[in-house]
Scaffold this active site. Structure first.
Site, PDB file in Angstrom:
ATOM      1  N   ASP A   3      26.502 -35.373  12.690  1.00 35.93           N
ATOM      2  CA  ASP A   3      27.504 -35.683  13.702  1.00 35.93           C
ATOM      3  C   ASP A   3      26.788 -35.602  15.054  1.00 35.93           C
ATOM      4  O   ASP A   3      25.671 -35.077  15.148  1.00 35.93           O
ATOM      5  CB  ASP A   3      28.646 -34.678  13.611  1.00 35.93           C
ATOM      6  N   ASP A   5      28.745 -35.246  18.638  1.00 29.35           N
ATOM      7  CA  ASP A   5      29.460 -34.364  19.565  1.00 29.35           C
ATOM      8  C   ASP A   5      29.688 -32.992  18.943  1.00 29.35           C
ATOM      9  O   ASP A   5      30.276 -32.874  17.866  1.00 29.35           O
ATOM     10  CB  ASP A   5      30.805 -34.978  19.954  1.00 29.35           C
ATOM     11  N   SER A 101      29.291 -40.758  14.103  1.00 27.58           N
ATOM     12  CA  SER A 101      29.894 -40.122  15.268  1.00 27.58           C
ATOM     13  C   SER A 101      31.205 -40.786  15.657  1.00 27.58           C
ATOM     14  O   SER A 101      31.385 -41.994  15.482  1.00 27.58           O
ATOM     15  CB  SER A 101      28.915 -40.206  16.451  1.00 27.58           C
ATOM     16  N   LYS A 134      37.500 -39.992  11.880  1.00 23.39           N
ATOM     17  CA  LYS A 134      37.593 -38.730  11.168  1.00 23.39           C
ATOM     18  C   LYS A 134      38.996 -38.138  11.361  1.00 23.39           C
ATOM     19  O   LYS A 134      39.583 -38.316  12.434  1.00 23.39           O
ATOM     20  CB  LYS A 134      36.524 -37.768  11.698  1.00 23.39           C
ATOM     21  N   ASP A 159      30.614 -29.850  12.926  1.00 26.26           N
ATOM     22  CA  ASP A 159      31.113 -28.678  13.640  1.00 26.26           C
ATOM     23  C   ASP A 159      32.632 -28.589  13.648  1.00 26.26           C
ATOM     24  O   ASP A 159      33.184 -27.485  13.671  1.00 26.26           O
ATOM     25  CB  ASP A 159      30.625 -28.681  15.093  1.00 26.26           C
TER      26      ASP A 159
END
Length: 208
Positions: A3, A5, A101, A134, A159
């Site tokens: 990922d 960010d 992303s 997502k 994260d």
């Protein structure tokens, strides 16, 4: 699969600051759960959501305005996570890396170029380029497809709650590196194969 960010770039505080200001300036109302809901959404999805919060612009105008502000911030400085460059370069030695992303393509390219990491990834995917953002698995599945890989043989580094759910739904083994300011929900964290304190713990030995 990385990922961007919150994993490679400490951008979530910047996204929150920029979008909060944009919402306030254009007549909307930021809700207590807004930031958590936005994390992982594609550009079209979060722009539509900000419109629902009362922003007096159409979603395409919202997206353009927010991304312009983000690009301006990145031109001043890209807030890389500690160890991001070293970790990516270390893992790129002898391994095929991809990136999935929720950031717009424009910002992905700016970050990877500024960090000198563009050449480390065999494929990069923005959720602008797939049907769903997502927590749907579309971005990760598309990255694996572009790389000619079976998703079930991939490891994803995430994260956020929506990111963890996305990679898990794609059939990937998931490593969580939670952001201290935006920790994932317990049910999402439970999907992780490993939980690491930071990127320095993401070693070739662990991936093997």
């Amino acid at each position: 699969m990385f990922d961007l960010d919150g994993v490679l770039v400490d951008s979530e505080p910047v996204w929150e600051e920029v979008r909060r200001a944009f919402v306030a300036e254009h007549g909307g109302t930021w809700q207590p759960d807004t930031q958590a809901r936005l994390m992982g959404m594609s550009t079209g999805e979060w722009a539509a959501y900000l419109h629902e919060l009362g922003v007096r612009l159409e979603p395409d105008e919202i997206a353009r305005g927010v991304v312009d502000r983000m690009a301006a911030r990145y031109r001043d400085e890209v807030p890389l996570m500690p160890g991001a460059v070293e970790t990516v370069r270390r893992l790129a030695e002898g391994r095929t890396l991809g990136l999935a992303s929720s950031s717009p393509r424009r910002l992905i390219d700016v970050v990877l170029d500024a960090a000198g990491l563009a050449g480390c990834f065999a494929a990069t995917v923005s959720t602008e380029e797939v049907e769903r953002g997502k927590p749907a698995p579309d971005g990760y599945l598309e990255a694996a497809r572009r790389m000619g890989l079976d998703p079930r043989g991939c490891v994803a580094v995430e994260d956020s709650s929506n990111g963890l759910r996305s990679a898990h739904a794609a059939g990937m083994r998931v490593i969580a590196v939670p952001h201290p300011r935006y920790p994932p929900a317990p049910d999402a964290l439970a999907l992780a194969w490993r939980v690491l304190p930071d990127l320095s713990a993401l070693t070739p030995d662990l991936i093997r």
